[in-house]
Design a protein around this motif. Sequence first.
Motif, short mmCIF file in Angstrom:
data_model
loop_
_atom_site.label_atom_id
_atom_site.label_comp_id
_atom_site.label_asym_id
_atom_site.label_seq_id
_atom_site.Cartn_x
_atom_site.Cartn_y
_atom_site.Cartn_z
N THR A 279 9.75 -10.53 18.67
CA THR A 279 9.41 -9.57 17.79
C THR A 279 8.12 -10.05 16.76
O THR A 279 8.15 -11.24 16.69
N VAL A 280 7.51 -9.07 16.75
CA VAL A 280 6.17 -9.55 16.01
C VAL A 280 5.83 -8.40 15.14
O VAL A 280 6.27 -7.02 15.43
N ASP A 281 5.19 -8.30 13.86
CA ASP A 281 4.84 -7.33 12.94
C ASP A 281 3.41 -7.01 12.74
O ASP A 281 2.54 -7.91 12.96
N GLN A 282 3.19 -5.73 12.38
CA GLN A 282 1.89 -5.44 12.17
C GLN A 282 2.02 -4.59 10.65
O GLN A 282 2.68 -3.55 10.86
N GLY A 283 1.71 -5.19 9.73
CA GLY A 283 1.89 -4.58 8.37
C GLY A 283 0.80 -3.65 7.95
O GLY A 283 -0.22 -3.24 8.62
N ASP A 284 1.04 -3.20 6.69
CA ASP A 284 0.13 -2.45 5.96
C ASP A 284 -0.29 -0.87 6.55
O ASP A 284 -1.52 -0.50 6.57
N TRP A 285 0.79 -0.23 6.96
CA TRP A 285 0.83 1.21 7.34
C TRP A 285 1.01 2.17 6.28
O TRP A 285 1.12 3.38 6.37
N ASP A 286 1.29 1.63 5.07
CA ASP A 286 1.91 2.78 4.08
C ASP A 286 0.78 3.42 3.27
O ASP A 286 0.11 2.93 2.29
N MET A 287 0.27 4.38 3.90
CA MET A 287 -1.12 5.21 3.48
C MET A 287 -0.89 6.27 2.58
O MET A 287 -1.15 7.35 3.09
N HIS A 288 -0.52 6.11 1.27
CA HIS A 288 -0.21 7.12 0.40
C HIS A 288 -1.73 7.79 0.00
O HIS A 288 -1.71 8.86 -0.63
N SER A 289 -2.82 6.92 0.19
CA SER A 289 -4.15 7.50 -0.36
C SER A 289 -5.12 6.70 0.26
O SER A 289 -4.94 5.48 0.72
N GLY A 290 -6.20 7.58 0.47
CA GLY A 290 -7.50 6.61 0.95
C GLY A 290 -7.29 6.40 2.38
O GLY A 290 -7.81 5.22 2.64
N MET A 291 -6.80 7.05 3.09
CA MET A 291 -6.46 6.50 4.67
C MET A 291 -7.90 6.74 5.58
O MET A 291 -7.76 6.19 6.62
N GLY A 292 -8.56 7.56 4.83
CA GLY A 292 -10.08 7.57 5.67
C GLY A 292 -10.06 8.65 6.71
O GLY A 292 -9.27 9.52 6.73
N THR A 293 -11.08 8.75 7.50
CA THR A 293 -11.36 9.84 8.27
C THR A 293 -11.25 9.30 9.74
O THR A 293 -10.97 8.14 10.00
N ALA A 294 -11.72 9.88 10.73
CA ALA A 294 -11.81 9.51 12.21
C ALA A 294 -12.68 8.59 12.36
O ALA A 294 -12.87 7.98 13.46
N ASP A 295 -13.89 8.54 11.58
CA ASP A 295 -14.92 7.43 11.72
C ASP A 295 -14.65 6.12 11.00
O ASP A 295 -15.16 5.21 11.57
N ARG A 296 -14.09 6.18 9.93
CA ARG A 296 -13.93 4.96 9.25
C ARG A 296 -12.82 5.02 8.22
O ARG A 296 -12.37 6.15 7.79
N GLY A 297 -12.39 3.50 7.82
CA GLY A 297 -11.23 3.68 6.92
C GLY A 297 -10.07 3.04 7.17
O GLY A 297 -10.04 2.44 8.43
N TRP A 298 -8.97 3.08 6.53
CA TRP A 298 -7.67 2.27 6.48
C TRP A 298 -7.07 2.79 7.95
O TRP A 298 -6.64 1.52 8.80
N MET A 299 -7.01 3.95 8.47
CA MET A 299 -6.22 4.35 9.65
C MET A 299 -7.23 3.83 10.65
O MET A 299 -6.53 3.46 11.76
N VAL A 300 -8.49 3.90 10.52
CA VAL A 300 -9.16 3.43 11.80
C VAL A 300 -9.06 1.83 12.06
O VAL A 300 -9.13 1.34 13.21
#
Length: 419
Positions: A279-300
């Motif tokens: 098992t291994v984790d990737q955290g920080d997917w709780d994007m209630h605000s400011g997740m960004g666009t297809a070009d830049r930002g948190w989701m990218v």
Amino acid sequence: MTSQTDQTPADACCAEFAAVSRRGLFSGAIALAGATTFVGSAAITTSASSAAPAPSVLVVVSLRGAADGLSLVVPHADPAYHQARPGIAVPTDRLLARDGMFGLHPELAPLLPLWTNGTLAAVHATGLPAPNRSHFAAMEAVEDADPGSAARSGWLNRLIGTTAGSSPLQGFNLAGGVTPTSLFGRSATMSAGKVDDVRLPGEGDDDQGRRRRSLRTMWDHDRSVLARGMRATYAAVDEFGPAKQAVDNTASYPATDLGKALAQVARAIRGNVGIEAVTVDQGDWDMHSGMGTADRGWMVDNTRELAGAIAAFFGDLGDQAGKVTLVTISEFGRRVVENASQGLDHGYGNVMFVAGAGVRGGQYYGTWPGLGKTDDADLLVTTDYRSVLAEIVSKRFGASTATVFPRFSPETVGVMTSL
């Protein structure tokens, strides 16, 4: 994470998940310096250690914080998708591996070779049998995978309990921090931040074997359950030696938490010491605000990290690649409609990626339920996540799904081939 650290708004994620964010308990490979520990009942329930090369290895990557599956695998042909997300939708012409309904987020480009060679697939509209929007409760439910049971036992622990051998090496948490519920249970498991940390507590480079000799003096002639567990512990540490001798290729991975963690997983697997479930984790997917666009930002940023690390991992497995299957899972998905802060609130259905050995890849699986456009619309679940895992368990390990997922009758997904 590399670029999002200083960009994410302080209130972007919900208060509940703040305690398990990237800087918290379930944060990727943050705890790389942690020493090896045996957790729960592990060290006192194994009577002997007998590590042997595993015929199959399952790597479970948990996307902590509820990843937005509708951004990772975009239902571009569903008219509600673009209408519901005027600020954050991924344009159809940017999508990869696009078919008549779905396409991959453009930052998943490093995974396209796996998709085109038929070893990566996606299963959409997956999740728990009933909505659960609490991070803690949903994580527990997903990893326990036995609703209504009072037993403290996770599905991966039940899996390794069905296979041959009795070594703590069979189940391994290489995320650092606390071992997840999925590995907790009667079968012994191991936990470490990195391969070189697998050692007996108190055993240093200048120890010259004194710690080991004292433990043997104390436990070798004791016939108690505790003593058997202790002997299994130091036997497993000895058997882990070939993993430590394997080359550390961390430099060839993205310099991210997940990249560092999967580099350690690949090294341990190449050591061929009998690991079956990691098992291994990737955290920080709780994007209630400011997740960004297809070009830049948190989701990218998160998607780039996920794809780059997994691509490097499969490139690093060498002659062990033919036995390794990787699956991603997140506790729940996110709402269909973006909120006023250009983020997404807690939802229901999600997507799972399955990659590697035995995967019928290059296609999308699942029954699409269609999207709603009201503010509280969710992606409905049409495939219980356990059906995906049950197919891996039965096809790759030959294990009884009734044992691993009690009181559950899986449906055929079709994403896996037999051994």
